[in-house]
Design a protein around this motif. Structure first.
Motif, PDB file in Angstrom:
ATOM      1  N   LEU A 135       0.047 -27.860 -51.416  1.00 34.90           N
ATOM      2  CA  LEU A 135      -0.958 -27.115 -50.683  1.00 34.90           C
ATOM      3  C   LEU A 135      -1.606 -26.103 -51.698  1.00 34.90           C
ATOM      4  O   LEU A 135      -0.716 -25.462 -52.559  1.00 34.90           O
ATOM      5  CB  LEU A 135      -0.126 -26.538 -49.600  1.00 34.90           C
ATOM      6  CG  LEU A 135      -1.194 -25.392 -48.760  1.00 34.90           C
ATOM      7  CD1 LEU A 135      -0.481 -25.522 -47.422  1.00 34.90           C
ATOM      8  CD2 LEU A 135      -1.406 -24.149 -49.440  1.00 34.90           C
ATOM      9  N   ALA A 136      -3.007 -26.024 -51.827  1.00 36.31           N
ATOM     10  CA  ALA A 136      -3.642 -24.889 -52.749  1.00 36.31           C
ATOM     11  C   ALA A 136      -4.488 -24.012 -51.753  1.00 36.31           C
ATOM     12  O   ALA A 136      -5.159 -24.509 -51.055  1.00 36.31           O
ATOM     13  CB  ALA A 136      -4.402 -25.488 -53.652  1.00 36.31           C
ATOM     14  N   GLU A 137      -4.190 -22.699 -51.844  1.00 36.24           N
ATOM     15  CA  GLU A 137      -5.261 -21.761 -51.157  1.00 36.24           C
ATOM     16  C   GLU A 137      -6.533 -21.411 -52.082  1.00 36.24           C
ATOM     17  O   GLU A 137      -6.098 -20.840 -53.173  1.00 36.24           O
ATOM     18  CB  GLU A 137      -4.407 -20.625 -50.770  1.00 36.24           C
ATOM     19  CG  GLU A 137      -3.108 -20.930 -49.938  1.00 36.24           C
ATOM     20  CD  GLU A 137      -2.610 -19.711 -49.312  1.00 36.24           C
ATOM     21  OE1 GLU A 137      -3.281 -18.639 -48.891  1.00 36.24           O
ATOM     22  OE2 GLU A 137      -1.252 -19.767 -49.113  1.00 36.24           O
ATOM     23  N   VAL A 138      -7.464 -21.725 -51.862  1.00 33.76           N
ATOM     24  CA  VAL A 138      -8.619 -21.600 -52.521  1.00 33.76           C
ATOM     25  C   VAL A 138      -9.571 -20.526 -51.819  1.00 33.76           C
ATOM     26  O   VAL A 138      -9.526 -20.535 -50.760  1.00 33.76           O
ATOM     27  CB  VAL A 138      -9.374 -22.943 -52.976  1.00 33.76           C
ATOM     28  CG1 VAL A 138      -8.402 -23.832 -53.757  1.00 33.76           C
ATOM     29  CG2 VAL A 138     -10.005 -23.612 -51.826  1.00 33.76           C
ATOM     30  N   ASP A 139     -10.505 -20.060 -52.725  1.00 34.00           N
ATOM     31  CA  ASP A 139     -11.519 -19.233 -52.343  1.00 34.00           C
ATOM     32  C   ASP A 139     -12.602 -19.891 -51.375  1.00 34.00           C
ATOM     33  O   ASP A 139     -13.255 -21.064 -51.964  1.00 34.00           O
ATOM     34  CB  ASP A 139     -12.196 -18.584 -53.204  1.00 34.00           C
ATOM     35  CG  ASP A 139     -11.368 -17.229 -53.785  1.00 34.00           C
ATOM     36  OD1 ASP A 139     -10.507 -16.722 -52.992  1.00 34.00           O
ATOM     37  OD2 ASP A 139     -11.397 -16.808 -54.942  1.00 34.00           O
ATOM     38  N   PRO A 140     -12.942 -19.524 -50.334  1.00 35.57           N
ATOM     39  CA  PRO A 140     -14.129 -20.467 -49.436  1.00 35.57           C
ATOM     40  C   PRO A 140     -15.445 -20.231 -50.256  1.00 35.57           C
ATOM     41  O   PRO A 140     -15.560 -19.484 -50.887  1.00 35.57           O
ATOM     42  CB  PRO A 140     -14.007 -19.583 -48.229  1.00 35.57           C
ATOM     43  CG  PRO A 140     -13.762 -18.282 -48.463  1.00 35.57           C
ATOM     44  CD  PRO A 140     -12.535 -18.383 -49.389  1.00 35.57           C
ATOM     45  N   VAL A 162     -15.237 -17.885 -42.854  1.00 36.79           N
ATOM     46  CA  VAL A 162     -14.035 -18.322 -43.087  1.00 36.79           C
ATOM     47  C   VAL A 162     -13.451 -17.242 -44.421  1.00 36.79           C
ATOM     48  O   VAL A 162     -14.119 -16.936 -45.250  1.00 36.79           O
ATOM     49  CB  VAL A 162     -14.205 -19.696 -43.720  1.00 36.79           C
ATOM     50  CG1 VAL A 162     -12.633 -20.277 -44.420  1.00 36.79           C
ATOM     51  CG2 VAL A 162     -14.407 -20.818 -42.833  1.00 36.79           C
ATOM     52  N   VAL A 163     -12.149 -16.903 -43.849  1.00 37.31           N
ATOM     53  CA  VAL A 163     -11.586 -16.092 -44.817  1.00 37.31           C
ATOM     54  C   VAL A 163     -10.675 -16.611 -45.817  1.00 37.31           C
ATOM     55  O   VAL A 163     -10.232 -16.065 -46.880  1.00 37.31           O
ATOM     56  CB  VAL A 163     -10.760 -14.845 -44.134  1.00 37.31           C
ATOM     57  CG1 VAL A 163     -11.810 -14.202 -43.332  1.00 37.31           C
ATOM     58  CG2 VAL A 163      -9.754 -15.350 -43.370  1.00 37.31           C
ATOM     59  N   SER A 164      -9.971 -17.813 -45.603  1.00 35.59           N
ATOM     60  CA  SER A 164      -9.377 -18.626 -46.561  1.00 35.59           C
ATOM     61  C   SER A 164      -9.529 -20.099 -46.245  1.00 35.59           C
ATOM     62  O   SER A 164      -9.560 -20.596 -45.345  1.00 35.59           O
ATOM     63  CB  SER A 164      -7.888 -18.042 -46.376  1.00 35.59           C
ATOM     64  OG  SER A 164      -7.072 -18.764 -47.469  1.00 35.59           O
ATOM     65  N   ARG A 165      -9.251 -20.647 -47.272  1.00 33.05           N
ATOM     66  CA  ARG A 165      -9.393 -22.432 -47.190  1.00 33.05           C
ATOM     67  C   ARG A 165      -8.217 -23.065 -47.898  1.00 33.05           C
ATOM     68  O   ARG A 165      -7.818 -22.649 -49.070  1.00 33.05           O
ATOM     69  CB  ARG A 165     -10.692 -22.812 -48.035  1.00 33.05           C
ATOM     70  CG  ARG A 165     -10.747 -24.293 -48.062  1.00 33.05           C
ATOM     71  CD  ARG A 165     -12.159 -24.618 -48.846  1.00 33.05           C
ATOM     72  NE  ARG A 165     -12.401 -26.106 -49.119  1.00 33.05           N
ATOM     73  CZ  ARG A 165     -13.286 -26.926 -48.650  1.00 33.05           C
ATOM     74  NH1 ARG A 165     -14.169 -26.292 -47.724  1.00 33.05           N
ATOM     75  NH2 ARG A 165     -13.330 -28.140 -48.882  1.00 33.05           N
ATOM     76  N   TRP A 166      -7.697 -23.793 -47.072  1.00 35.51           N
ATOM     77  CA  TRP A 166      -6.188 -24.364 -47.660  1.00 35.51           C
ATOM     78  C   TRP A 166      -6.608 -25.733 -47.898  1.00 35.51           C
ATOM     79  O   TRP A 166      -7.168 -26.735 -46.821  1.00 35.51           O
ATOM     80  CB  TRP A 166      -5.255 -24.250 -46.489  1.00 35.51           C
ATOM     81  CG  TRP A 166      -4.606 -23.009 -46.473  1.00 35.51           C
ATOM     82  CD1 TRP A 166      -5.103 -21.713 -47.065  1.00 35.51           C
ATOM     83  CD2 TRP A 166      -3.665 -22.454 -45.669  1.00 35.51           C
ATOM     84  NE1 TRP A 166      -4.622 -20.547 -46.629  1.00 35.51           N
ATOM     85  CE2 TRP A 166      -3.444 -21.255 -45.897  1.00 35.51           C
ATOM     86  CE3 TRP A 166      -2.644 -23.353 -44.801  1.00 35.51           C
ATOM     87  CZ2 TRP A 166      -2.470 -20.348 -45.040  1.00 35.51           C
ATOM     88  CZ3 TRP A 166      -1.868 -22.366 -43.949  1.00 35.51           C
ATOM     89  CH2 TRP A 166      -1.635 -21.120 -44.252  1.00 35.51           C
ATOM     90  N   GLU A 167      -6.472 -26.420 -48.968  1.00 33.36           N
ATOM     91  CA  GLU A 167      -6.490 -27.664 -49.223  1.00 33.36           C
ATOM     92  C   GLU A 167      -5.169 -28.463 -49.459  1.00 33.36           C
ATOM     93  O   GLU A 167      -4.553 -28.012 -50.499  1.00 33.36           O
ATOM     94  CB  GLU A 167      -7.369 -28.028 -50.355  1.00 33.36           C
ATOM     95  CG  GLU A 167      -8.746 -27.378 -50.166  1.00 33.36           C
ATOM     96  CD  GLU A 167      -9.678 -27.434 -51.427  1.00 33.36           C
ATOM     97  OE1 GLU A 167      -9.296 -28.275 -52.436  1.00 33.36           O
ATOM     98  OE2 GLU A 167     -10.974 -27.182 -51.227  1.00 33.36           O
ATOM     99  N   VAL A 168      -4.706 -29.502 -48.734  1.00 32.12           N
ATOM    100  CA  VAL A 168      -3.489 -30.084 -48.895  1.00 32.12           C
ATOM    101  C   VAL A 168      -3.867 -31.585 -48.962  1.00 32.12           C
ATOM    102  O   VAL A 168      -4.514 -32.400 -48.453  1.00 32.12           O
ATOM    103  CB  VAL A 168      -2.748 -30.221 -47.300  1.00 32.12           C
ATOM    104  CG1 VAL A 168      -1.395 -30.540 -47.703  1.00 32.12           C
ATOM    105  CG2 VAL A 168      -2.622 -28.717 -47.017  1.00 32.12           C
ATOM    106  N   THR A 169      -3.442 -31.873 -50.380  1.00 32.90           N
ATOM    107  CA  THR A 169      -3.393 -33.190 -50.756  1.00 32.90           C
ATOM    108  C   THR A 169      -2.051 -34.040 -50.877  1.00 32.90           C
ATOM    109  O   THR A 169      -1.124 -33.497 -51.168  1.00 32.90           O
ATOM    110  CB  THR A 169      -4.284 -33.294 -52.266  1.00 32.90           C
ATOM    111  OG1 THR A 169      -3.315 -32.461 -53.249  1.00 32.90           O
ATOM    112  CG2 THR A 169      -5.742 -32.843 -52.052  1.00 32.90           C
ATOM    113  N   ALA A 170      -2.190 -35.262 -50.617  1.00 32.39           N
ATOM    114  CA  ALA A 170      -0.969 -36.010 -50.525  1.00 32.39           C
ATOM    115  C   ALA A 170      -0.674 -36.432 -51.985  1.00 32.39           C
ATOM    116  O   ALA A 170      -1.716 -36.736 -52.781  1.00 32.39           O
ATOM    117  CB  ALA A 170      -0.925 -37.321 -49.770  1.00 32.39           C
ATOM    118  N   SER A 171       0.401 -36.633 -52.339  1.00 29.93           N
ATOM    119  CA  SER A 171       0.774 -36.961 -53.799  1.00 29.93           C
ATOM    120  C   SER A 171       0.681 -38.538 -54.153  1.00 29.93           C
ATOM    121  O   SER A 171       0.221 -38.970 -55.295  1.00 29.93           O
ATOM    122  CB  SER A 171       2.263 -36.570 -54.141  1.00 29.93           C
ATOM    123  OG  SER A 171       2.437 -35.269 -54.107  1.00 29.93           O
TER     124      SER A 171
END
Length: 231
Positions: free
Chosen positions: A56-61, A70-79
């Protein structure tokens, strides 16, 4: 464990594409890397999720997201796959974290516990040449019911249920992924054993390379009477 209640929208891409429009939801981020998005209904089943291992990475929108509020964007990537979960947060109601420690696992009673005990004693029910390594084999997220070796000496994690549902497949998948990280065990296969396995659970298990075995409880406990059978 991190628990967030927020107004959000969710987009999933990978094996299928799915979209959850803007609404207030519960987001759970577990120590094993899984991320689950829940509504205030639907029992225990999440609306969408990412199974571990994942990052999980929290990135700037970006500009478009900021204009949408949007105040925050979370990107969850499978390994291990291209699956991706993007969560856009508009308003955070609460955000709390707690260390739950190591879970001792579910204490099973009745038929299910006895079935596990019988299978450990009669491990060759799963195939000639199989041998038991240990019952309640520990993993970082709780013990798997049985660890065994097949006739070729390969490690097999066995989950035992009375009635096998999708939740059991998900549970076994997490155990296998954790155990497969141990070079002394890898590669680890999964086996789902139950008196009855629901069709949806069988499809999901086989899609993940998990073998399904239906157990005859009466025969295993010596209550099968051959004289009462026609054949």
């Amino acid at each position: 464990m991190r628990v967030v209640i927020a107004t959000c929208c969710v987009d999933y891409s990978g094996r299928l594409d799915a979209h959850l429009p803007r609404a207030t939801r519960l987001i759970m981020i577990k120590a094993d890397g899984s991320v689950l998005v829940h509504s205030d209904g639907g029992s225990y089943k999440p609306l969408n999720w990412m199974s571990p291992p994942a990052r999980l990475a929290e990135v700037d929108p970006d500009e478009e997201d900021r204009e949408a509020g949007v105040v925050s964007r979370w990107e969850v990537t499978a390994s291990k796959t291209d699956d991706r979960l993007v969560i856009r947060l508009f308003d955070v109601v609460s955000d709390t974290s707690a260390d739950l420690g190591v879970d001792p696992g579910l204490t099973k009673d009745g038929v299910e516990a006895h079935l596990q005990e019988l299978l450990a004693e009669q491990i060759e029910v799963l195939g000639p040449g199989w041998r038991l390594v240990r019952r309640e084999y520990p993993t970082p997220i709780g013990p798997v019911d049985i660890m065994a070796k097949d006739a070729d000496g390969r490690s097999v994690a066995v989950e035992v249920k009375r009635v096998g549902g999708i939740d059991g497949v998900e549970q076994l998948t997490r155990y296998v992924e954790m155990l497969d990280r141990d070079p002394l065990l890898a590669p680890v296969r999964g086996l789902y054993a139950a008196q009855q396995i629901r069709p949806q659970a069988r499809v999901l298990a086989e899609d993940r390379g998990i073998r399904c075995v239906v157990l005859d409880y009466d025969t295993m406990r010596g209550m099968d009477d051959p004289s009462s059978r026609l054949f």
